[in-house]
Write a protein that holds these residues in place. Structure first.
Motif, PDB file in Angstrom:
ATOM      1  N   ALA A  45      47.246 -56.245  12.383  1.00 16.87           N
ATOM      2  CA  ALA A  45      48.543 -55.599  12.509  1.00 16.87           C
ATOM      3  C   ALA A  45      49.423 -56.465  13.405  1.00 16.87           C
ATOM      4  O   ALA A  45      48.974 -56.987  14.428  1.00 16.87           O
ATOM      5  N   TYR A  76      44.145 -53.080   2.652  1.00 18.46           N
ATOM      6  CA  TYR A  76      44.487 -53.412   4.040  1.00 18.46           C
ATOM      7  C   TYR A  76      43.399 -54.288   4.634  1.00 18.46           C
ATOM      8  O   TYR A  76      42.200 -54.027   4.465  1.00 18.46           O
ATOM      9  N   GLU A 132      39.877 -49.761   5.167  1.00 22.07           N
ATOM     10  CA  GLU A 132      40.353 -51.113   5.110  1.00 22.07           C
ATOM     11  C   GLU A 132      39.295 -51.991   4.467  1.00 22.07           C
ATOM     12  O   GLU A 132      38.248 -51.495   4.047  1.00 22.07           O
ATOM     13  N   ASN A 173      46.973 -58.324  15.865  1.00 19.34           N
ATOM     14  CA  ASN A 173      45.938 -57.626  16.625  1.00 19.34           C
ATOM     15  C   ASN A 173      45.996 -58.074  18.087  1.00 19.34           C
ATOM     16  O   ASN A 173      46.935 -57.739  18.776  1.00 19.34           O
ATOM     17  N   GLN A 184      42.673 -55.678   8.197  1.00 21.26           N
ATOM     18  CA  GLN A 184      42.945 -55.761   9.628  1.00 21.26           C
ATOM     19  C   GLN A 184      41.764 -56.298  10.420  1.00 21.26           C
ATOM     20  O   GLN A 184      41.942 -57.003  11.399  1.00 21.26           O
TER      21      GLN A 184
END
Length: 310
Positions: A73, A43, A286, A85, A45
């Motif tokens: 996201a 992930y 992440e 985001n 982010q």
């Protein structure tokens, strides 16, 4: 963003017990839908750490074996805007990021977009006003050549609503488009979840349309300190090991609980890979501060997971 992890800690207290036309071609770089098992999913982010851009390309530059990068996201806002985001996905601050991700795609890495997470509203809007909000998501996928989406449903959504979304994604982007979901671990063994619908029912209805589950074994919803949590999902008898990717924290700071030290984690992952020939793989939340390399060399986490699975 860390708010997503903090939300999970809160949600543990608040939410336990919840229970066409011809398909278009998939975006550039799209990989086969039923991807091979033993995936290494990362992930991504936090693209900017203290204002400094964090490139994911070190994962391919160092041949870590990463298979999927989930950029997040994506939020569908009530005012009609779409955000990655806090900014538009088309904002110039993301130009280098999209270029780097494209370079990784050229080396065979899939890039999915994470939808939802801690910020509420995206899935409620898709559920209640699909005609308005789905085209906005479709535009992000098309514009930025995503290979798939990761549906992180951390708010109440109807079973019919999530099935409609999955169906429409495959109608628009083809069967080769990757569609994953990110349930908490208990959701896959008949326990509580954050999504409102039953994952058992969803899988029975749409098994062939779901590429895999990036399953959260942390923040109170499960653990990878041993194999028992993963084993319990397989023994539940609904979702096979090939579609259960074991999600874990890459750094203790990324959630209030559930971090597993690297030596323990690699032992668990090695055991799972040996026990299940079709083991789905590992996902890390992440990227930017992943141990053991930390912010200086976060790519090392993916390399360690690849090695652990053999």
């Amino acid at each position: 963003m860390r708010i997503r992890s903090l939300f999970r800690t809160f949600a543990l207290v608040a939410a336990v017990g919840l229970g066409a036309p011809l398909a278009a071609s998939a975006p550039a770089g799209a990989a086969p839908h039923a991807a091979a098992s033993k995936r290494v999913v990362v992930y991504y982010q936090t693209q900017f750490n203290g204002g400094t851009y964090v490139s994911p390309r070190a994962m391919t530059d160092n041949n870590t074996g990463v298979t999927d990068v989930v950029v997040g996201a994506i939020h569908l806002n009530g005012d009609g805007s779409v955000a990655l985001n806090d900014d538009s996905p088309d904002n110039a601050r993301f130009d280098q990021m999209w270029s780097d991700l494209s370079a990784m795609q050229a080396k065979g890495v899939r890039v999915e977009g994470m939808v939802g997470g801690a910020a509420q509203g995206s899935f409620q809007r898709l559920d209640s006003d699909f005609g308005t909000y789905y085209p906005k998501l479709k535009n992000v996928i098309t514009t930025h050549h995503l290979d798939g989406v990761d549906l992180d449903v951390e708010e109440s959504m109807s079973l019919g609503g999530v099935e409609r979304l999955i169906d429409q994604l495959h109608t628009d982007f083809g069967t080769g488009f990757t569609v994953t979901l990110a349930p908490v671990a208990t959701a896959l063994n008949g326990g509580g979840n954050l999504s409102g619908f039953s994952y058992d029912a969803l899988y029975r209805d749409r098994a062939s349309s779901i590429s895999w589950f990036n399953t959260q074994f942390y923040c109170g919803w499960g653990s990878l300190s041993g194999t028992s949590g993963y084993d319990g999902i397989i023994q539940h008898g609904v979702v096979p090991a090939s579609k259960v990717v074991a999600g874990t924290l890459t750094n203790a700071a990324n959630c209030g609980s559930g971090y597993v030290p690297m030596d323990t984690l690699t032992a668990t992952v090695s055991s799972l890979a040996a026990k299940y020939a079709d083991f789905g793989g590992v996902a890390g939340w992440e990227y930017f501060n992943s141990d053991p390399g930390g912010t200086a060399a976060p790519w090392q986490w993916a390399a360690r997971m690849s090695a652990a699975m053999g």
